[in-house]
Design a protein around this motif. Sequence first.
Motif, PDB file in Angstrom:
ATOM      1  N   SER A 106       0.625  -1.146  -0.034  1.00 22.49           N
ATOM      2  CA  SER A 106       0.015  -0.102  -0.100  1.00 22.49           C
ATOM      3  C   SER A 106       0.757   1.368  -0.137  1.00 22.49           C
ATOM      4  O   SER A 106       1.752   1.443   0.811  1.00 22.49           O
ATOM      5  CB  SER A 106      -0.850  -0.012   1.199  1.00 22.49           C
ATOM      6  N   GLY A 107       0.582   2.330  -0.888  1.00 22.77           N
ATOM      7  CA  GLY A 107       1.441   3.514  -0.974  1.00 22.77           C
ATOM      8  C   GLY A 107       2.482   3.334  -1.938  1.00 22.77           C
ATOM      9  O   GLY A 107       3.060   4.292  -2.556  1.00 22.77           O
ATOM     10  N   SER A 108       2.622   1.985  -2.451  1.00 24.48           N
ATOM     11  CA  SER A 108       3.868   2.027  -3.589  1.00 24.48           C
ATOM     12  C   SER A 108       3.210   1.941  -4.744  1.00 24.48           C
ATOM     13  O   SER A 108       3.961   1.489  -5.801  1.00 24.48           O
ATOM     14  CB  SER A 108       4.768   0.685  -3.141  1.00 24.48           C
ATOM     15  N   TRP A 109       2.155   1.871  -5.214  1.00 28.05           N
ATOM     16  CA  TRP A 109       1.479   1.674  -6.231  1.00 28.05           C
ATOM     17  C   TRP A 109       0.388   2.911  -6.467  1.00 28.05           C
ATOM     18  O   TRP A 109      -0.306   3.305  -5.676  1.00 28.05           O
ATOM     19  CB  TRP A 109       1.023   0.315  -6.660  1.00 28.05           C
ATOM     20  N   THR A 110       0.032   3.013  -7.915  1.00 26.91           N
ATOM     21  CA  THR A 110      -1.049   4.037  -8.422  1.00 26.91           C
ATOM     22  C   THR A 110      -2.015   3.265  -9.335  1.00 26.91           C
ATOM     23  O   THR A 110      -1.536   2.409 -10.054  1.00 26.91           O
ATOM     24  CB  THR A 110      -0.587   5.300  -8.758  1.00 26.91           C
ATOM     25  N   ARG A 111      -3.138   3.488  -9.396  1.00 25.47           N
ATOM     26  CA  ARG A 111      -4.055   2.876 -10.373  1.00 25.47           C
ATOM     27  C   ARG A 111      -4.788   3.996 -11.206  1.00 25.47           C
ATOM     28  O   ARG A 111      -5.168   4.965 -10.800  1.00 25.47           O
ATOM     29  CB  ARG A 111      -5.162   2.232  -9.533  1.00 25.47           C
ATOM     30  N   THR A 112      -4.951   3.860 -12.475  1.00 25.62           N
ATOM     31  CA  THR A 112      -5.666   4.844 -13.431  1.00 25.62           C
ATOM     32  C   THR A 112      -7.004   4.107 -13.625  1.00 25.62           C
ATOM     33  O   THR A 112      -7.183   2.916 -14.225  1.00 25.62           O
ATOM     34  CB  THR A 112      -4.740   5.036 -14.663  1.00 25.62           C
ATOM     35  N   THR A 113      -8.055   4.773 -13.370  1.00 23.75           N
ATOM     36  CA  THR A 113      -9.462   4.268 -13.596  1.00 23.75           C
ATOM     37  C   THR A 113      -9.959   4.780 -14.749  1.00 23.75           C
ATOM     38  O   THR A 113      -9.474   5.853 -15.195  1.00 23.75           O
ATOM     39  CB  THR A 113     -10.391   4.327 -12.185  1.00 23.75           C
ATOM     40  N   LYS A 114     -11.197   4.302 -15.223  1.00 26.50           N
ATOM     41  CA  LYS A 114     -11.808   4.794 -16.309  1.00 26.50           C
ATOM     42  C   LYS A 114     -12.255   6.089 -16.105  1.00 26.50           C
ATOM     43  O   LYS A 114     -12.481   6.996 -16.946  1.00 26.50           O
ATOM     44  CB  LYS A 114     -12.971   3.702 -16.809  1.00 26.50           C
ATOM     45  N   THR A 115     -12.541   6.505 -14.798  1.00 29.49           N
ATOM     46  CA  THR A 115     -13.240   7.866 -14.524  1.00 29.49           C
ATOM     47  C   THR A 115     -12.108   8.927 -14.579  1.00 29.49           C
ATOM     48  O   THR A 115     -12.558   9.959 -14.915  1.00 29.49           O
ATOM     49  CB  THR A 115     -13.821   7.673 -13.129  1.00 29.49           C
ATOM     50  N   MET A 116     -10.974   8.499 -14.502  1.00 31.49           N
ATOM     51  CA  MET A 116      -9.894   9.440 -14.581  1.00 31.49           C
ATOM     52  C   MET A 116      -9.356   9.784 -16.281  1.00 31.49           C
ATOM     53  O   MET A 116      -8.743  10.776 -16.556  1.00 31.49           O
ATOM     54  CB  MET A 116      -8.743   8.912 -13.898  1.00 31.49           C
ATOM     55  N   MET A 117     -10.028   8.954 -17.051  1.00 27.23           N
ATOM     56  CA  MET A 117      -9.685   9.214 -18.368  1.00 27.23           C
ATOM     57  C   MET A 117     -10.547  10.020 -19.135  1.00 27.23           C
ATOM     58  O   MET A 117     -10.457  10.201 -20.421  1.00 27.23           O
ATOM     59  CB  MET A 117      -9.584   7.734 -19.229  1.00 27.23           C
ATOM     60  N   ASP A 118     -11.607  10.610 -18.773  1.00 22.67           N
ATOM     61  CA  ASP A 118     -12.705  11.405 -19.157  1.00 22.67           C
ATOM     62  C   ASP A 118     -13.334  10.837 -20.774  1.00 22.67           C
ATOM     63  O   ASP A 118     -13.422  11.391 -21.636  1.00 22.67           O
ATOM     64  CB  ASP A 118     -11.800  12.850 -19.757  1.00 22.67           C
ATOM     65  N   LEU A 119     -13.606   9.410 -20.563  1.00 23.24           N
ATOM     66  CA  LEU A 119     -14.256   8.897 -21.404  1.00 23.24           C
ATOM     67  C   LEU A 119     -15.826   9.036 -21.366  1.00 23.24           C
ATOM     68  O   LEU A 119     -16.258   9.351 -20.437  1.00 23.24           O
ATOM     69  CB  LEU A 119     -14.058   7.349 -21.069  1.00 23.24           C
ATOM     70  N   PRO A 120     -16.359   8.942 -22.678  1.00 20.76           N
ATOM     71  CA  PRO A 120     -17.696   9.321 -22.888  1.00 20.76           C
ATOM     72  C   PRO A 120     -18.543   8.293 -22.262  1.00 20.76           C
ATOM     73  O   PRO A 120     -18.027   7.127 -22.069  1.00 20.76           O
ATOM     74  CB  PRO A 120     -18.156   9.408 -24.515  1.00 20.76           C
ATOM     75  N   PRO A 121     -19.593   8.543 -21.941  1.00 25.96           N
ATOM     76  CA  PRO A 121     -20.389   7.076 -20.988  1.00 25.96           C
ATOM     77  C   PRO A 121     -20.846   6.035 -22.089  1.00 25.96           C
ATOM     78  O   PRO A 121     -20.888   6.512 -23.389  1.00 25.96           O
ATOM     79  CB  PRO A 121     -21.847   7.955 -20.650  1.00 25.96           C
ATOM     80  N   VAL A 122     -20.862   4.869 -21.629  1.00 28.77           N
ATOM     81  CA  VAL A 122     -21.106   3.740 -22.573  1.00 28.77           C
ATOM     82  C   VAL A 122     -22.505   3.633 -22.784  1.00 28.77           C
ATOM     83  O   VAL A 122     -23.347   3.932 -21.749  1.00 28.77           O
ATOM     84  CB  VAL A 122     -20.605   2.415 -21.808  1.00 28.77           C
ATOM     85  N   VAL A 123     -23.009   3.350 -23.907  1.00 30.28           N
ATOM     86  CA  VAL A 123     -24.228   3.340 -24.347  1.00 30.28           C
ATOM     87  C   VAL A 123     -24.497   2.092 -25.111  1.00 30.28           C
ATOM     88  O   VAL A 123     -24.051   1.516 -25.734  1.00 30.28           O
ATOM     89  CB  VAL A 123     -24.816   4.386 -25.502  1.00 30.28           C
ATOM     90  N   GLU A 124     -25.223   0.998 -23.935  1.00 25.43           N
ATOM     91  CA  GLU A 124     -25.336  -0.184 -24.451  1.00 25.43           C
ATOM     92  C   GLU A 124     -26.750  -0.470 -25.066  1.00 25.43           C
ATOM     93  O   GLU A 124     -27.720   0.039 -24.304  1.00 25.43           O
ATOM     94  CB  GLU A 124     -25.337  -1.079 -23.186  1.00 25.43           C
TER      95      GLU A 124
END
Length: 299
Positions: A106-124
């Motif tokens: 814990s504290g030695s890693w970082t995670r990039t999530t989809k919400t951080m990438m400014d992606l448009p909402p998924v339309v299913e």
Amino acid sequence: MRQIDDIQGYKDTVLALKKYMYENKTHLILDESHKIKSALTIDEDQGKIGKAALEIVTYAQRRDILSGTPITKSIQDIESQYEFLFRHSLIREKFDEINNVKRFISGSWTRTTKTMMDLPPVVEEIIKVPMSENEKKFYALNISEIARDIVGLDPSINSHKDEIEKKIMKLLVSITIPIETAEGLLLNNLNSQSSNEATREILNGIINEGPASSKIKKAVSITNDLIQKNEKVIVWTNWRRANLEFLNSFDNGVAKQLIGNMTNEERREVVEDFKKGDLNVLVANPSVAGEGISLHDVC
């Protein structure tokens, strides 16, 4: 960059990397690090890449790993990655459960999530595709045989569960690529002493409809509409025959596929053509292109 296919070439490459890192301060980054998880748990041949990574990592001054796969529930799944970062760590002796590993790093890693990438909402959108009359008869034939085969199987028993999943997968194949299943069944039917005329009529009906099923024809129609709007299209399929029949429905060069037996260079060329706009349609299997390829900027 080159692909190493022969044993001697592989050994020479490992030796050259060791020499370079011994003579130079090196920051070694392992991308798609989850793919080396077999290095300490699988036989020599299957874990070759992972074992090579662990063999050369000692010579690196700094090591980092990148992965799109979250930390798993098993120590065995993360063991090789942990060993890459902390050589000779003997993780199994230090930790008895995965949560202890998570707390340690814990504290030695970082995670990039989809919400951080400014992606448009998924339309299913679920699109219902009616079966042809021949496909309906074929489906009824298959589901009755599968139902008969799984009667009495207990899904709580692993071997029974595996058999049920195989039968369900067989049914899905028969819906998406009915001609592939029909060809095999017709051959078996002709060679069988209990050959059934009604069954042969159903199988011939599927074959006479041609290689593209109703689902594939609908997918082609939707794709053509999107191409007319100058949009890029990625089509995911689980079966190689489905890839082939989909591709054959377009003019040459409109669509290309990513498959397992392509070289890394061939895959890169297809992905680059798609990114640059020289290619409208990319057809891929999730096991081949489901990770390690970033297309969010062009789709």
